[in-house]
Design an enzyme around this catalytic site. Structure first.
Site, PDB file in Angstrom:
ATOM      1  N   ALA A  33       0.830  -1.202   0.000  1.00 37.32           N
ATOM      2  CA  ALA A  33       0.000   0.000   0.000  1.00 37.32           C
ATOM      3  C   ALA A  33       0.868   1.257   0.000  1.00 37.32           C
ATOM      4  CB  ALA A  33      -0.923  -0.004   1.215  1.00 37.32           C
ATOM      5  N   GLU A  34       1.904   1.215   0.795  1.00 37.69           N
ATOM      6  CA  GLU A  34       2.798   2.366   0.881  1.00 37.69           C
ATOM      7  C   GLU A  34       3.444   2.637  -0.487  1.00 37.69           C
ATOM      8  OE1 GLU A  34       6.243   3.405   4.119  1.00 37.69           O
ATOM      9  OE2 GLU A  34       4.697   1.918   4.591  1.00 37.69           O
ATOM     10  N   ASP A  36       2.263   1.660  -3.416  1.00 34.32           N
ATOM     11  CA  ASP A  36       1.228   2.108  -4.355  1.00 34.32           C
ATOM     12  C   ASP A  36       0.885   3.576  -4.160  1.00 34.32           C
ATOM     13  OD1 ASP A  36       1.214  -0.408  -5.364  1.00 34.32           O
ATOM     14  OD2 ASP A  36      -0.636  -1.055  -4.363  1.00 34.32           O
ATOM     15  N   SER A  81      30.068 -14.552 -27.962  1.00 36.28           N
ATOM     16  CA  SER A  81      29.306 -15.718 -27.535  1.00 36.28           C
ATOM     17  C   SER A  81      30.301 -16.714 -26.922  1.00 36.28           C
ATOM     18  CB  SER A  81      28.624 -16.277 -28.767  1.00 36.28           C
ATOM     19  OG  SER A  81      27.932 -17.433 -28.424  1.00 36.28           O
ATOM     20  N   LEU A  82      29.873 -17.928 -26.660  1.00 32.81           N
ATOM     21  CA  LEU A  82      30.774 -18.913 -26.056  1.00 32.81           C
ATOM     22  C   LEU A  82      30.853 -20.160 -26.918  1.00 32.81           C
ATOM     23  CD1 LEU A  82      29.562 -18.741 -22.351  1.00 32.81           C
ATOM     24  CD2 LEU A  82      31.666 -17.777 -23.278  1.00 32.81           C
ATOM     25  N   GLU A 112      29.173 -21.009 -13.473  1.00 34.75           N
ATOM     26  CA  GLU A 112      27.902 -20.277 -13.359  1.00 34.75           C
ATOM     27  C   GLU A 112      26.789 -21.013 -14.093  1.00 34.75           C
ATOM     28  OE1 GLU A 112      28.522 -16.454 -15.155  1.00 34.75           O
ATOM     29  OE2 GLU A 112      30.235 -16.014 -13.873  1.00 34.75           O
ATOM     30  N   LYS A 114      24.184 -21.424 -16.880  1.00 35.32           N
ATOM     31  CA  LYS A 114      23.994 -20.894 -18.228  1.00 35.32           C
ATOM     32  C   LYS A 114      22.492 -20.711 -18.413  1.00 35.32           C
ATOM     33  CE  LYS A 114      25.126 -21.720 -23.109  1.00 35.32           C
ATOM     34  NZ  LYS A 114      24.194 -20.734 -23.540  1.00 35.32           N
ATOM     35  N   ASP A 116      18.947 -19.847 -19.748  1.00 31.14           N
ATOM     36  CA  ASP A 116      18.343 -19.995 -21.068  1.00 31.14           C
ATOM     37  C   ASP A 116      17.459 -18.782 -21.344  1.00 31.14           C
ATOM     38  OD1 ASP A 116      17.980 -21.278 -23.425  1.00 31.14           O
ATOM     39  OD2 ASP A 116      16.411 -22.610 -22.705  1.00 31.14           O
ATOM     40  N   GLU A 169      21.691 -11.768 -18.897  1.00 29.39           N
ATOM     41  CA  GLU A 169      20.649 -12.518 -19.590  1.00 29.39           C
ATOM     42  C   GLU A 169      19.278 -12.061 -19.104  1.00 29.39           C
ATOM     43  OE1 GLU A 169      22.271 -14.564 -21.557  1.00 29.39           O
ATOM     44  OE2 GLU A 169      20.826 -16.038 -22.306  1.00 29.39           O
ATOM     45  N   TYR A 221      25.997 -11.042 -15.582  1.00 28.70           N
ATOM     46  CA  TYR A 221      27.151 -11.921 -15.362  1.00 28.70           C
ATOM     47  C   TYR A 221      28.455 -11.436 -15.974  1.00 28.70           C
ATOM     48  CZ  TYR A 221      25.139 -13.587 -19.789  1.00 28.70           C
ATOM     49  OH  TYR A 221      24.604 -13.659 -21.040  1.00 28.70           O
ATOM     50  N   LYS A 309      27.157 -27.709 -22.321  1.00 27.58           N
ATOM     51  CA  LYS A 309      25.715 -27.815 -22.593  1.00 27.58           C
ATOM     52  C   LYS A 309      25.189 -29.152 -22.100  1.00 27.58           C
ATOM     53  CE  LYS A 309      23.736 -25.610 -25.568  1.00 27.58           C
ATOM     54  NZ  LYS A 309      23.454 -24.531 -26.474  1.00 27.58           N
ATOM     55  N   CYS A 403      -9.666 -46.239 -41.442  1.00 28.08           N
ATOM     56  CA  CYS A 403      -9.566 -44.810 -41.128  1.00 28.08           C
ATOM     57  C   CYS A 403     -10.383 -44.519 -39.871  1.00 28.08           C
ATOM     58  CB  CYS A 403     -10.083 -43.980 -42.293  1.00 28.08           C
ATOM     59  SG  CYS A 403     -10.203 -42.220 -41.900  1.00 28.08           S
ATOM     60  N   CYS A 406     -13.501 -42.115 -41.257  1.00 24.50           N
ATOM     61  CA  CYS A 406     -14.535 -42.548 -42.204  1.00 24.50           C
ATOM     62  C   CYS A 406     -14.682 -44.063 -42.250  1.00 24.50           C
ATOM     63  CB  CYS A 406     -14.256 -41.989 -43.590  1.00 24.50           C
ATOM     64  SG  CYS A 406     -12.873 -42.796 -44.414  1.00 24.50           S
ATOM     65  N   CYS A 419      -5.530 -43.085 -45.737  1.00 23.65           N
ATOM     66  CA  CYS A 419      -6.950 -43.223 -46.001  1.00 23.65           C
ATOM     67  C   CYS A 419      -7.114 -42.736 -47.434  1.00 23.65           C
ATOM     68  CB  CYS A 419      -7.779 -42.343 -45.054  1.00 23.65           C
ATOM     69  SG  CYS A 419      -9.492 -42.196 -45.583  1.00 23.65           S
ATOM     70  N   CYS A 424     -13.365 -38.657 -47.342  1.00 20.57           N
ATOM     71  CA  CYS A 424     -13.152 -38.748 -45.886  1.00 20.57           C
ATOM     72  C   CYS A 424     -13.249 -37.360 -45.261  1.00 20.57           C
ATOM     73  CB  CYS A 424     -11.783 -39.359 -45.597  1.00 20.57           C
ATOM     74  SG  CYS A 424     -11.369 -39.296 -43.842  1.00 20.57           S
TER      75      CYS A 424
HETATM   76  S1  IVH Z   1      29.235 -15.199 -20.544  1.00 20.60           S
HETATM   77  C1  IVH Z   1      32.193 -13.394 -23.276  1.00 20.60           C
HETATM   78  N1  IVH Z   1      27.692 -16.242 -18.668  1.00 20.60           N
HETATM   79  O1  IVH Z   1      25.059 -18.024 -23.275  1.00 20.60           O
HETATM   80  C2  IVH Z   1      31.128 -13.708 -22.308  1.00 20.60           C
HETATM   81  N2  IVH Z   1      26.879 -16.215 -20.905  1.00 20.60           N
HETATM   82  O2  IVH Z   1      26.401 -19.485 -25.432  1.00 20.60           O
HETATM   83  C3  IVH Z   1      29.899 -14.192 -22.946  1.00 20.60           C
HETATM   84  N3  IVH Z   1      24.613 -17.117 -21.144  1.00 20.60           N
HETATM   85  O3  IVH Z   1      25.804 -15.273 -25.310  1.00 20.60           O
HETATM   86  C4  IVH Z   1      28.813 -14.617 -22.130  1.00 20.60           C
HETATM   87  N4  IVH Z   1      24.289 -17.592 -19.028  1.00 20.60           N
HETATM   88  O4  IVH Z   1      23.602 -15.247 -23.901  1.00 20.60           O
HETATM   89  C5  IVH Z   1      27.822 -15.956 -19.984  1.00 20.60           C
HETATM   90  N5  IVH Z   1      26.439 -17.093 -16.914  1.00 20.60           N
HETATM   91  C6  IVH Z   1      26.560 -16.808 -18.215  1.00 20.60           C
HETATM   92  C7  IVH Z   1      25.532 -17.075 -19.148  1.00 20.60           C
HETATM   93  C8  IVH Z   1      25.738 -16.770 -20.490  1.00 20.60           C
HETATM   94  C9  IVH Z   1      23.756 -17.594 -20.246  1.00 20.60           C
HETATM   95  C10 IVH Z   1      24.344 -17.030 -22.594  1.00 20.60           C
HETATM   96  C11 IVH Z   1      24.725 -15.720 -23.217  1.00 20.60           C
HETATM   97  C12 IVH Z   1      25.812 -16.070 -24.191  1.00 20.60           C
HETATM   98  C13 IVH Z   1      25.497 -17.485 -24.507  1.00 20.60           C
HETATM   99  C14 IVH Z   1      26.713 -18.211 -25.006  1.00 20.60           C
END
Ligand code: IVH
Length: 663
Positions: A33-34, A36, A81-82, A112, A114, A116, A169, A221, A309, A403, A406, A419, A424
Site C-alpha cells: 500500500a505504501e 502504491d 558468444s561462447l 555459473e 547458463k 536460457d 541474460e 554476469y 551444454k 480410417c 470414415c 486413407c 473422408c
Molecule cells: S558469458 C564473453 N555467462 O550463453 C562472455 N553467458 O552461449 C559471454 N549465457 O551469449 C557470455 N548464461 O547469452 C555468460 N552465466 C553466463 C551465461 C551466459 C547464459 C548465454 C549468453 C551467451 C550465450 C553463449
C-alpha cells in the site's frame, strides 16, 4: 515548481530503493500500500506536469511506450558468444588447453548457471541507464530499452558516473512461462516451446505493456569495464556490480581446478529441475583477468570461457494411449497421448510416433512408462520404453487398418498408411484448412477451429463452398462468438482471396508433391490455370525441378473429373486463375542465383525477402554449399556466415541487398 521537481526526485529515489529491496534483495521494507501510494502520487504529478516525466520514471516501468521498430545500436565492444562443449572429456580438454597456454598447473574458474534466455547489454552514462540492447550480430544490436526497463530489478540509476556496461541474460522464469502458455492455450494461440523463445519473443514486442506483462527477469554476469575500475578477477567484478544494485546469480561458485568444476556440473545437473528458471548448461570462466589477453579470442568467442551444454533433458512419463490423425493427403499418423510432463521449458502431452514401424521399433505398449525428450529443443519425441517398469497390464500395440474417421480400409504405401477415401471428412477438413492457410489463399479468420465448426454444421463441405458462405449469414451470426463485424471481416477476407495470384491457388489446391515454392515456380512457367488442364506428363518432365512423381501427380490431379468440376465452380465464383506476380527480370543481380539468407533481416522478414528474391528469379535455399552464389547476412548471422566466408562465397549485408533489389 522546484518543490514539485524535488518531490518527484524524492519519490523516484524511494521507489527505486523499494524496487531494489523487493526485486533484487527479495526483502521488502514497505507494504504494498505504501508503495502504491507513492506511485499514485508520482502518476498524479506527472499527469499534471508532463515536463517532469522522465522515460525512466518508475511509472514507465509498467510499460506504455509503443514503438514502430527498434533502433540499431552499435556495441561499444563486440558482444561475444561462447564455444560449446558437450561432455566431461571436452571440459577437461578446455582446462588442459588453458593450463598449457598459461604454463600453470591449476587454474581457478568461476562456474555459473547458463541461463536460457536472451543476452542483453546495459549501457550506463552519468549514472543513468543509456540503453539496453540485444546482442544482434555481436557488433550491432537493437535498442530494446523500453521493454527491458519493465524488468524492475534492473537499476535505471547507479551511483557511478563513469560510463560503463554490464551484460547478462533476460529470461522468463518457469512460473511465468507456464502462466503465459496457459493463457495462450485458452486463447487458442500457439504455445511457446521454451524459455529462450519466450524471452526473445517478449523482448521483441513493440508494445512495452506486453513485455511488462510477461514476468521477465534478469541476471547480470559480465562487467565489461571491470579493469577500468581496478578489478582483477571476474568473481570480484560480480561482487562489484552486485554492490551497484545489479542482480547476480547466487548459484555461482569459484572452483579451484577442473575437478571442482566437474563436481559442480554434476551437482547442478541434479539440481536443475529444482531451479525456478531454465538453464541449458554451465558456463565456466577463468577467474583471473590477468590471463585473458594471453588466452585470447577466436572471431566470436573468448578462449578463457566455455559453455558446457546439458544433453537434451529426458523425462519419464506414461503412454496413456495412441491416437491417430488424418492429414490432408490421407496420411495416418499415430500420436502418443502422454501424462502431461514438463520438459525443456514446456508441458508436453503429445508426441508424434511417425508411423507403425516407429512404434514397433520402440516396442511401445499402451500403459508403458516411457522416456521422452525434445528433439532440437522443440519437438517432443519418444526416446525409449522402460520395460523394467511393466506391470503386465500394458496393452500390445496394433496399427489400425481402418480410417478412424470414415472407416474405409487403409492402404499402406512404403512405411505410411493412407486413407484413400477422397470423401473422408478428416481429409476434407484438412484440405479446407490448408486452402485457407497463410501460405495458400490466406483467408484471415478461417483457421482450423472455424473450418471445423462450419464443416460440422454443413456450411462448408468442399472448397467452392467457401465462396458461398455469405448465404449462411444468419446461421453464422447465430453461432456463439460471431458478430456482424467478425462476419463481415471474414467475408472481406474471402472476397480478397479471389484476387490472389495463381501460385496461391495452386498451393491451396493441395496437389500432392506441390508445396508453395514449387507452385510459384510452376505458376511462372504456366501462368494460367486453364493451361494446366492440357499439360502432358512429358512436357512437365522437361522442367528442371519436376521429376516423374510430381509430373504424374499434377497430370492425375487435372484429369480427375471431380477436380475439373471443382475448378469450374471456383471460376464461376470469380476466383482468379492467372499468375499476377512480377515477371523475372533477367537483368537483376539476383536472377538465376542461388541465395541463402541468414541472421535476422530487419527491414524485410525472412519470408518477405525470400518472396522478393524469388520474384527476381533467384532460388532461395537454406544450407550454404559450393553451389550457393550469395549469402545475405542479417544481424545475429552465425555458422552459415562462417561457412560462406570459408568457402569464399559472396556475402552481402542487408543494406547491400536492399540497395540491389531495384537494380
Ligand atoms: S558469458 C564473453 N555467462 O550463453 C562472455 N553467458 O552461449 C559471454 N549465457 O551469449 C557470455 N548464461 O547469452 C555468460 N552465466 C553466463 C551465461 C551466459 C547464459 C548465454 C549468453 C551467451 C550465450 C553463449
Amino acid at each position: 515548481m522546484d518543490d514539485l521537481k524535488k518531490r518527484v526526485e524524492e519519490i523516484t529515489a524511494l521507489l527505486e530503493k523499494y524496487n531494489y529491496e523487493y526485486y533484487v534483495k527479495d526483502n521488502p521494507t514497505v507494504s504494498d500500500a505504501e508503495y502504491d501510494n507513492l506511485m499514485d502520487e508520482l502518476i498524479h504529478i506527472e499527469t499534471n506536469h508532463p515536463e517532469l516525466k522522465s522515460p525512466f520514471s518508475p511509472t514507465q516501468r509498467v510499460g506504455g511506450q509503443v514503438l514502430t521498430s527498434f533502433e540499431k545500436v552499435k556495441h561499444k565492444r563486440m558482444m561475444l558468444s561462447l564455444a560449446d562443449v558437450f561432455n566431461e572429456d571436452e571440459v577437461r580438454d578446455f582446462d588442459r588447453k588453458v593450463r598449457e597456454a598459461l604454463g600453470v598447473t591449476s587454474v581457478d574458474y568461476m562456474a555459473e548457471m547458463k541461463i536460457d534466455g536472451l543476452a542483453m547489454s546495459l549501457d550506463y552514462v552519468n549514472g543513468q541507464l543509456n540503453y539496453a540492447a540485444t546482442r544482434g550480430d555481436g557488433n550491432i544490436g537493437e535498442n530494446v530499452t523500453s521493454n527491458v526497463i519493465t524488468v524492475k530489478s534492473i537499476p535505471v540509476r547507479i551511483k557511478v558516473n563513469q560510463p560503463f556496461e554490464v551484460r547478462g541474460e533476460i529470461f522468463m522464469p518457469k512460473k511465468s512461462l507456464e502462466k503465459l502458455n496457459t493463457e495462450r492455450k485458452l486463447k487458442n494461440e500457439p504455445l511457446l516451446a521454451n524459455a529462450r523463445n519466450a524471452a526473445a519473443g517478449s523482448i521483441r514486442q513493440l508494445d512495452s505493456k506486453i513485455a511488462a506483462s510477461r514476468g521477465l527477469e534478469g541476471y547480470w554476469y559480465y562487467f565489461v569495464n571491470a579493469t577500468d575500475f581496478g578489478i582483477t578477477k571476474h568473481s570480484e567484478s560480480l561482487k562489484f556490480i552486485e554492490s551497484l544494485g545489479f542482480k547476480t546469480n547466487p548459484e555461482r561458485r569459484i572452483c579451484h581446478g577442473i575437478e571442482e568444476v566437474i563436481a559442480y556440473i554434476n551437482e547442478y545437473t541434479k539440481k536443475r529441475p529444482t531451479l525456478t528458471y531454465d538453464i541449458d548448461g554451465i558456463v565456466i570462466k577463468v577467474d583471473d583477468f590477468k590471463y585473458y589477453e594471453k588466452l585470447g579470442y577466436t572471431a566470436k568467442t573468448p578462449k578463457w570461457a566455455i559453455a558446457y551444454k546439458f544433453p537434451p533433458e529426458e523425462v519419464v512419463t506414461k503412454l496413456r494411449d495412441i491416437i491417430y490423425t488424418v492429414g490432408r493427403t490421407g496420411k495416418i499418423t499415430p500420436n502418443a497421448v502422454l501424462d502431461p510432463v514438463r520438459v525443456a521449458g514446456s508441458v508436453v502431452g503429445r508426441a508424434t510416433l511417425h508411423n507403425e514401424d516407429f512404434v514397433l521399433e520402440k516396442g511401445l505398449k499402451i500403459g508403458d512408462t516411457i522416456v521422452i525428450r525434445k528433439a532440437g529443443d522443440i519437438i517432443p519425441e519418444v526416446v525409449r520404453v522402460l520395460k523394467e517398469r511393466r506391470t503386465g497390464n500394458e496393452t500390445p500395440y496394433r496399427m489400425i487398418d481402418k480410417c478412424p474417421i470414415c472407416g474405409s480400409a487403409l492402404k499402406k504405401i512404403d512405411a505410411m498408411h493412407y486413407c484413400v477415401n477422397p470423401k473422408c471428412e478428416a481429409r476434407n477438413i484438412e484440405s479446407l484448412i490448408h486452402f485457407a492457410s497463410r501460405d495458400a489463399m490466406e483467408i484471415d479468420g478461417m483457421g482450423p477451429a472455424v473450418v471445423e465448426e462450419f464443416f460440422n454444421l454443413g456450411f462448408l463441405r468442399n472448397i467452392p463452398d467457401i465462396y458461398k458462405l455469405k448465404n449462411h449469414e444468419q446461421a453464422i451470426l447465430d453461432l456463439e462468438g460471431w458478430s456482424h463485424k467478425s462476419f463481415n471481416n471474414l467475408m472481406a477476407a474471402i472476397e480478397k482471396s479471389k484476387n490472389n495470384s495463381l501460385e496461391k491457388l495452386l498451393t491451396g489446391l493441395g496437389i500432392n508433391e506441390i508445396g508453395s515454392k514449387m507452385a510459384r515456380t510452376l505458376a511462372r512457367r504456366y501462368p494460367d490455370l486453364e493451361m494446366w488442364k492440357n499439360l502432358e506428363v512429358m512436357e512437365l518432365l522437361s522442367l528442371a525441378d519436376v521429376g516423374p512423381v510430381m509430373a504424374d501427380s499434377i497430370y492425375k490431379f487435372f484429369h480427375d473429373p471431380e477436380i475439373v468440376a471443382m475448378l469450374d465452380a471456383l471460376k464461376l465464383e470469380g476466383v482468379n486463375f492467372k499468375y499476377l506476380g512480377p515477371q523475372i527480370n533477367l537483368n537483376s543481380p539476383f536472377a538465376n542465383k542461388t541465395i541463402v539468407l541468414t541472421g535476422t533481416l530487419t527491414k524485410y522478414g525472412r519470408k518477405e525477402a525470400t518472396t522478393l528474391l524469388e520474384n527476381l528469379g533467384a532460388k532461395v535455399t537454406s544450407a550454404v554449399s559450393k553451389s550457393t552464389d550469395i549469402v545475405i547476412a542479417g544481424v545475429e548471422a552465425g555458422s552459415k556466415l562462417e561457412k560462406a566466408q570459408k568457402l569464399g562465397i559472396k556475402v552481402m549485408s542487408e543494406d547491400e541487398f536492399i540497395a540491389l533489389l531495384n537494380k
